[in-house]
Motif scaffolding. Structure first.
Motif, PDB file in Angstrom:
ATOM      1  N   GLN A   1      13.905  -3.184 -10.541  1.00 22.42           N
ATOM      2  CA  GLN A   1      13.365  -2.385  -9.442  1.00 22.42           C
ATOM      3  C   GLN A   1      13.706  -0.925  -9.678  1.00 22.42           C
ATOM      4  N   MET A   2      12.763  -0.056  -9.301  1.00 29.05           N
ATOM      5  CA  MET A   2      13.010   1.379  -9.270  1.00 29.05           C
ATOM      6  C   MET A   2      12.730   1.861  -7.859  1.00 29.05           C
ATOM      7  N   GLY A   3      13.359   2.954  -7.490  1.00 25.70           N
ATOM      8  CA  GLY A   3      13.136   3.433  -6.140  1.00 25.70           C
ATOM      9  C   GLY A   3      13.523   4.877  -5.954  1.00 25.70           C
ATOM     10  N   TRP A   4      13.183   5.383  -4.788  1.00 23.44           N
ATOM     11  CA  TRP A   4      13.532   6.732  -4.387  1.00 23.44           C
ATOM     12  C   TRP A   4      14.346   6.670  -3.092  1.00 23.44           C
ATOM     13  N   TYR A   5      15.396   7.443  -3.078  1.00 14.59           N
ATOM     14  CA  TYR A   5      16.242   7.597  -1.911  1.00 14.59           C
ATOM     15  C   TYR A   5      16.366   9.085  -1.637  1.00 14.59           C
ATOM     16  N   ARG A   6      16.770   9.437  -0.433  1.00 19.57           N
ATOM     17  CA  ARG A   6      16.959  10.851  -0.127  1.00 19.57           C
ATOM     18  C   ARG A   6      18.176  11.046   0.759  1.00 19.57           C
ATOM     19  N   GLN A   7      18.711  12.250   0.677  1.00 22.46           N
ATOM     20  CA  GLN A   7      19.871  12.585   1.482  1.00 22.46           C
ATOM     21  C   GLN A   7      19.712  14.008   2.003  1.00 22.46           C
ATOM     22  N   ALA A   8      19.646  14.120   3.312  1.00 22.40           N
ATOM     23  CA  ALA A   8      19.560  15.417   3.969  1.00 22.40           C
ATOM     24  C   ALA A   8      20.970  15.896   4.286  1.00 22.40           C
ATOM     25  N   PRO A   9      21.144  17.198   4.463  1.00 24.03           N
ATOM     26  CA  PRO A   9      22.484  17.723   4.772  1.00 24.03           C
ATOM     27  C   PRO A   9      23.084  17.060   6.009  1.00 24.03           C
TER      28      PRO A   9
ATOM     29  N   GLU B   1      23.496  10.450   5.784  1.00 21.41           N
ATOM     30  CA  GLU B   1      23.717   9.492   4.715  1.00 21.41           C
ATOM     31  C   GLU B   1      22.452   9.355   3.856  1.00 21.41           C
ATOM     32  N   ARG B   2      22.656   8.898   2.649  1.00 16.15           N
ATOM     33  CA  ARG B   2      21.523   8.642   1.767  1.00 16.15           C
ATOM     34  C   ARG B   2      20.718   7.480   2.346  1.00 16.15           C
ATOM     35  N   GLU B   3      19.390   7.620   2.320  1.00 20.10           N
ATOM     36  CA  GLU B   3      18.533   6.593   2.896  1.00 20.10           C
ATOM     37  C   GLU B   3      17.416   6.228   1.938  1.00 20.10           C
ATOM     38  N   LEU B   4      16.948   5.003   2.092  1.00 24.61           N
ATOM     39  CA  LEU B   4      15.851   4.524   1.266  1.00 24.61           C
ATOM     40  C   LEU B   4      14.557   5.223   1.659  1.00 24.61           C
TER      41      LEU B   4
ATOM     42  N   ASN C   1       8.050  -1.288  -1.126  1.00 25.72           N
ATOM     43  CA  ASN C   1       8.709  -1.276   0.165  1.00 25.72           C
ATOM     44  C   ASN C   1       8.901   0.185   0.563  1.00 25.72           C
ATOM     45  N   TYR C   2       8.610   0.500   1.811  1.00 27.79           N
ATOM     46  CA  TYR C   2       8.699   1.876   2.286  1.00 27.79           C
ATOM     47  C   TYR C   2       9.524   1.967   3.557  1.00 27.79           C
ATOM     48  N   ALA C   3      10.199   3.087   3.723  1.00 31.36           N
ATOM     49  CA  ALA C   3      10.816   3.390   5.001  1.00 31.36           C
ATOM     50  C   ALA C   3       9.706   3.628   6.019  1.00 31.36           C
ATOM     51  N   ASP C   4       9.963   3.244   7.255  1.00 31.26           N
ATOM     52  CA  ASP C   4       8.935   3.420   8.286  1.00 31.26           C
ATOM     53  C   ASP C   4       8.520   4.882   8.416  1.00 31.26           C
ATOM     54  N   SER C   5       9.457   5.782   8.202  1.00 35.14           N
ATOM     55  CA  SER C   5       9.189   7.202   8.405  1.00 35.14           C
ATOM     56  C   SER C   5       8.205   7.784   7.395  1.00 35.14           C
ATOM     57  N   VAL C   6       7.977   7.085   6.283  1.00 31.26           N
ATOM     58  CA  VAL C   6       7.092   7.626   5.249  1.00 31.26           C
ATOM     59  C   VAL C   6       5.847   6.775   5.035  1.00 31.26           C
ATOM     60  N   LYS C   7       5.748   5.654   5.701  1.00 33.76           N
ATOM     61  CA  LYS C   7       4.585   4.780   5.521  1.00 33.76           C
ATOM     62  C   LYS C   7       3.302   5.533   5.858  1.00 33.76           C
TER      63      LYS C   7
ATOM     64  N   ARG D   1       2.138   8.013   4.289  1.00 30.27           N
ATOM     65  CA  ARG D   1       2.190   9.366   3.757  1.00 30.27           C
ATOM     66  C   ARG D   1       2.660   9.407   2.295  1.00 30.27           C
ATOM     67  N   PHE D   2       3.574   8.524   1.943  1.00 34.53           N
ATOM     68  CA  PHE D   2       4.132   8.493   0.597  1.00 34.53           C
ATOM     69  C   PHE D   2       3.615   7.268  -0.144  1.00 34.53           C
ATOM     70  N   THR D   3       3.446   7.413  -1.446  1.00 32.50           N
ATOM     71  CA  THR D   3       3.025   6.291  -2.280  1.00 32.50           C
ATOM     72  C   THR D   3       3.881   6.253  -3.539  1.00 32.50           C
ATOM     73  N   ILE D   4       4.499   5.101  -3.775  1.00 35.50           N
ATOM     74  CA  ILE D   4       5.273   4.904  -4.996  1.00 35.50           C
ATOM     75  C   ILE D   4       4.408   4.132  -5.980  1.00 35.50           C
ATOM     76  N   ALA D   5       4.488   4.503  -7.250  1.00 34.84           N
ATOM     77  CA  ALA D   5       3.695   3.837  -8.274  1.00 34.84           C
ATOM     78  C   ALA D   5       4.493   3.801  -9.561  1.00 34.84           C
ATOM     79  N   LYS D   6       4.116   2.877 -10.442  1.00 34.04           N
ATOM     80  CA  LYS D   6       4.797   2.758 -11.726  1.00 34.04           C
ATOM     81  C   LYS D   6       3.765   2.677 -12.835  1.00 34.04           C
ATOM     82  N   ASP D   7       4.234   2.821 -14.046  1.00 30.19           N
ATOM     83  CA  ASP D   7       3.353   2.630 -15.181  1.00 30.19           C
ATOM     84  C   ASP D   7       3.218   1.140 -15.444  1.00 30.19           C
ATOM     85  N   SER D   8       2.644   0.782 -16.569  1.00 30.92           N
ATOM     86  CA  SER D   8       2.424  -0.641 -16.852  1.00 30.92           C
ATOM     87  C   SER D   8       3.740  -1.395 -16.949  1.00 30.92           C
ATOM     88  N   GLY D   9       4.778  -0.706 -17.317  1.00 31.15           N
ATOM     89  CA  GLY D   9       6.103  -1.308 -17.322  1.00 31.15           C
ATOM     90  C   GLY D   9       6.793  -0.932 -16.038  1.00 31.15           C
TER      91      GLY D   9
END
Length: 121
Positions: free
Chosen positions: A33-41, A44-47, A58-64, A66-74
């Motif tokens: 699995q790969m993913g993105w997390y973020r941390q505001a000043p 805490e770090r959040e998914l 899988n997306y956080a409700d706050s970004v559904k 608006r954000f799209t995660i994608a991967k290459d063939s691998g």
């Protein structure tokens, strides 16, 4: 061992778009699995979003919607397209690679150094 390196980020006005990319190297065949997390000043770090090798997302409700995660063939290159950005999206964004190894399926997380995303109002 894995290495993950983010690119992209920057400053954008509210309503704008940015695209983040993450490249994994090393034992990429062990990534499940790969993913993105973020941390505001002061927070805490959040998914933000994750994607499995099979393409399950899988997306956080706050970004559904608006954000799209994608991967290459691998799964060694992952992107995060961020649209309709809001000031509350301002944070350091971290790429995460989840490795599975060994006969017992142990897991280990690898993190990038992070990239700043700033959304002005």
């Amino acid at each position: 061992q894995l290495q993950v390196v983010e690119s992209g980020g920057g400053l954008v006005q509210a309503g704008g778009s940015l695209r983040l990319s993450c490249a994994a190297s090393g034992r990429v065949f062990t990534i499940i699995q790969m993913g993105w997390y973020r941390q505001a000043p002061g927070k805490e770090r959040e998914l933000v979003a994750t994607i499995t090798r099979d393409g399950i997302t899988n997306y956080a409700d706050s970004v559904k919607g608006r954000f799209t995660i994608a991967k290459d063939s691998g799964i060694d290159i992952v992107s995060l397209q961020m649209n309709n950005l809001k000031p509350e999206d301002t944070a350091v964004y971290y790429c995460n690679g989840k490795q599975q190894y060994g006969q017992y399926g142990l897991e280990h997380d690898y993190w990038g150094h992070g990239t700043q995303v700033t959304v002005s109002s």
